[in-house]
Design a protein around this motif. Sequence first.
Motif, PDB file in Angstrom:
ATOM      1  N   LEU A 231     -35.486  25.249 -32.348  1.00  0.00           N
ATOM      2  CA  LEU A 231     -34.458  24.540 -31.581  1.00  0.00           C
ATOM      3  C   LEU A 231     -33.307  24.075 -32.477  1.00  0.00           C
ATOM      4  O   LEU A 231     -32.551  23.182 -32.100  1.00  0.00           O
ATOM      5  CB  LEU A 231     -35.062  23.338 -30.858  1.00  0.00           C
ATOM      6  CG  LEU A 231     -36.112  23.661 -29.792  1.00  0.00           C
ATOM      7  CD1 LEU A 231     -36.698  22.381 -29.214  1.00  0.00           C
ATOM      8  CD2 LEU A 231     -35.515  24.526 -28.683  1.00  0.00           C
TER       9      LEU A 231
ATOM     10  N   THR B 178     -29.690  23.721 -30.975  1.00  0.00           N
ATOM     11  CA  THR B 178     -29.339  22.809 -29.884  1.00  0.00           C
ATOM     12  C   THR B 178     -28.251  21.815 -30.264  1.00  0.00           C
ATOM     13  O   THR B 178     -27.266  21.651 -29.536  1.00  0.00           O
ATOM     14  CB  THR B 178     -30.589  22.061 -29.406  1.00  0.00           C
ATOM     15  OG1 THR B 178     -31.215  21.416 -30.537  1.00  0.00           O
ATOM     16  CG2 THR B 178     -31.584  23.021 -28.772  1.00  0.00           C
TER      17      THR B 178
ATOM     18  N   SER C 157     -24.833  23.429 -30.833  1.00  0.00           N
ATOM     19  CA  SER C 157     -24.252  23.840 -29.549  1.00  0.00           C
ATOM     20  C   SER C 157     -23.688  22.647 -28.790  1.00  0.00           C
ATOM     21  O   SER C 157     -22.595  22.721 -28.205  1.00  0.00           O
ATOM     22  CB  SER C 157     -25.312  24.550 -28.698  1.00  0.00           C
ATOM     23  OG  SER C 157     -25.779  25.715 -29.337  1.00  0.00           O
TER      24      SER C 157
END
Length: 218
Positions: free
Chosen positions: A152, A155, A158
């Motif tokens: 992850l 994340t 982003s």
Amino acid sequence: MGVTASRDAEVSGQTLPVRLFLTVRPVRTVLAVTVLLGALTAWFGLIETPIPTAVDEGKAKIPLWRMLTMGVAVMPVLSLHSPLASLEMVATRRLRSMQRLYLAGLGIGSAGIFLGICTFVMQPEIIGVIARSWIAWVGLALTAGVTMGWRLAWTLPSLVAIVLFYWGYTGNQQYQWWEFSARPHDDLPSLILSATLLAIGLIAYAATPWRLRRWRHG
């Protein structure tokens, strides 16, 4: 003969963990994708695409290299995830050492490949912005990977990218001081912010359970 055999066994015992560590990680894939993204940046990176923003003008245009740079920065951190992640949660210091060497080598190597390809078609000022934003994206990816797991790691970069692209533009080709992916290459606040994000990521990565215990008692 006995001495030679013992030395060979010792060398084999040292290299086997390294081979196993690299076997479960996509080094070649990361490098291949880096070359591909570098080529795409060289060919299409200066093309601007419209995106919605929070200003009254409604939309702004950003060059594609801003998005592609984030992808190149996140991939080495993302590749720290492996099928043996549950076992690596109780990582020994030797494994952590291999992780550090892997991350440093692959991260710097992919950055060198990407920047090297970009230098053929882009001005030095843009290369400076790419290098500065790469530092920040790596720091964000490390922070996300440590707190939520390596798979992850994308994340937080982003989420920050959405904030930068939507709220960072103020109109008339001007950007907020914290928009490190678009401010001029010689902008000092953006450089300080990028370095700070990288430092936070490195500190989060270094904060292993045994180091936390040592820091608490120290």
